[in-house]
Design a protein around this motif. Structure first.
Motif, PDB file in Angstrom:
ATOM      1  N   GLU A   1      35.512  38.726 -21.256  1.00 48.04           N
ATOM      2  CA  GLU A   1      36.579  38.990 -22.236  1.00 48.04           C
ATOM      3  C   GLU A   1      36.101  38.732 -23.657  1.00 48.04           C
TER       4      GLU A   1
ATOM      5  N   GLY B   1      36.791  31.348 -12.727  1.00 43.22           N
ATOM      6  CA  GLY B   1      36.962  32.426 -13.701  1.00 43.22           C
ATOM      7  C   GLY B   1      36.087  32.361 -14.929  1.00 43.22           C
TER       8      GLY B   1
ATOM      9  N   SER C   1      33.494  38.132 -11.049  1.00 39.48           N
ATOM     10  CA  SER C   1      34.801  37.733 -11.544  1.00 39.48           C
ATOM     11  C   SER C   1      35.458  36.786 -10.552  1.00 39.48           C
TER      12      SER C   1
ATOM     13  N   ASP D   1      34.962  35.798 -16.062  1.00 40.39           N
ATOM     14  CA  ASP D   1      36.037  36.555 -16.710  1.00 40.39           C
ATOM     15  C   ASP D   1      36.159  36.173 -18.177  1.00 40.39           C
TER      16      ASP D   1
END
Length: 424
Positions: free
Chosen positions: A84, A77, A93, A80
């Motif tokens: 973010e 991750g 992702s 991700d």
């Protein structure tokens, strides 16, 4: 642009070498990098499993783009966490990285999208898997479901070999990766690798290669992460590539988008070219290693601009052009690989070996110890060459190999044999 490259192997050295040639690049960092990359990037001691630390580093150094080389951070991750934080990243992702992180996930996607692949069964206990093998017979393929660093696959020619491989998985030889097992039909044909850059909607074909997985000449011995590769793959002609795009790649992108996990990054399809056409063996969600090394040698375009187009959803507006020459890479590995490679042995002669035009030596598993370059892994160096033919590239690569002073290293001496035979 300030770029952070994640990884430390031969694939990442090749990426660093190519990224460093971009006029758009301002500063390249590599985390953690390796000694061979230091001419192209500033290597930084960054724990890439600590996503907060990677984000903090990117903010401190005003990083415009992160390029993730290996699969493990993607499955964990990292992309991700960067997204973010508002940091641009090239890599899928965690949800999309399941294409490599779980073989059963990919098989289920193939079922839904009618993608041609081997028949299979998935098992969470050894007894059921053994029974399935006895029903199907051998040859048959046993795969640890999760990430196993390229070592969780056994092509079993007998039922006893298949059952032993199943027991290895469930006995913990591959850790959590072997907690479930996929047992696949044995496909007959020739293997080849096909790469695409993806932006979630569009797939841009990005070269072909063939690698040599087994450790010994004549494709003998245990599977490894790859002992050498060459590009292009002559077996992948235009018609086969068109079928691969239409029957495998495009349905995959469509299926991933429909489940809310659009795929951005490198999609690497391992193909078996059967009498019925191309079938998917497996997906990887990053460049292959050592296939990346030969692709970077042949790529004419600015890699950084192509990556930016993928991240920005603009792949439909760019193209990838390739040198006419063939590229071939030979992996020099430490004795004992793939089981227990010897570490710490001194390597010399790289300057002389890489002096020939069209030869590059990418570091895959090296370290500096008291000023000397030493082996620090299983696959240690990728000796890579361009040639007008695969045979010429092969000859140049092996000339360079023979100039390297490393008695504790070994390599296959037949990398590219299929293509050389085809060339006559």
């Amino acid at each position: 642009m300030n770029v952070l490259l994640i990884g430390s192997g031969g694939r990442e050295h090749a990426l660093a070498w190519k990224l460093a040639a971009s006029p758009v690049l301002t500063k390249l960092y590599a985390a953690p990098g390796n000694p061979g990359m230091e001419g192209d990037a500033e290597c930084v001691a960054l724990d890439v499993s600590d996503h907060a630390a990677v984000v903090a580093f990117c903010r401190e150094k005003a990083i415009d783009l992160v390029v993730v080389g290996p699969e493990a951070p993607l499955v964990a991750g990292l992309a991700d966490a960067l997204n973010e934080a508002g940091i641009r990243v090239f890599g899928p992702s965690a949800a999309a990285a399941r294409l490599e992180g779980s073989k059963s996930f990919t098989k289920e996607l193939c079922d839904r999208q009618a993608i041609p692949t081997a028949a299979y069964g998935r098992f969470e206990n050894a007894l059921a898997a053994r029974d399935y093998v006895r029903e199907q017979g051998a040859p048959i393929v046993i795969k640890a479901d999760g990430l196993a660093a390229g070592k969780g696959v056994t092509v079993a020619m007998t039922e006893d070999e298949a059952i032993a491989a199943i027991d290895d998985c469930f006995d913990g030889s591959f850790g959590e990766a072997g907690a479930s097992v996929v047992v696949e039909e044995f496909l007959e044909g020739e293997e080849a690798s096909f790469f695409c850059l993806c932006d979630g909607r569009t797939a841009l074909p990005f070269g072909t290669a063939q690698d040599h997985k087994r450790v010994g000449d004549g494709d003998t011995g245990p599977n490894t992460g790859g002992m050498g590769a060459y590009s292009p793959a002559p077996v992948l002609d235009d018609e086969t590539l068109a079928r691969t795009m239409a029957e495998i790649i495009e349905p995959t992108l469509k299926g991933m988008a429909e489940m809310g996990a659009p795929f951005t990054g490198v999609l690497y399809a391992g193909l078996m070219l059967t009498k019925d056409g191309p079938k998917l063996i497996e997906y990887n969600v990053r460049f292959g290693d050592p296939e990346c090394q030969v692709l970077m040698m042949r790529l004419k375009e600015d890699l950084l601009l192509l990556i930016n187009a993928a991240v920005d959803g603009q792949l439909g507006h760019v193209s990838a052009r390739w040198r006419d020459e063939a590229a071939l890479t030979v992996v020099l590995a430490a004795k004992g690989y793939p089981a227990s490679p010897e570490k710490g042995t001194v390597i010399g002669g790289l300057d002389v070996a890489s002096a020939d035009e069209g030869v590059e030596i990418f570091h895959a598993g090296t370290a500096l110890k008291e000023g000397a370059l030493v082996a620090n892994g299983g696959r240690v160096l990728n000796v890579t060459a361009l040639g007008k033919s695969v045979k010429e590239a092969q000859e140049k690569a092996y000339r360079a190999v023979d100039l390297i002073d490393w008695p504790e290293g070994f390599c296959r001496r037949d990398i590219g044999w299929r293509a050389v035979e085809r060339e006559g």
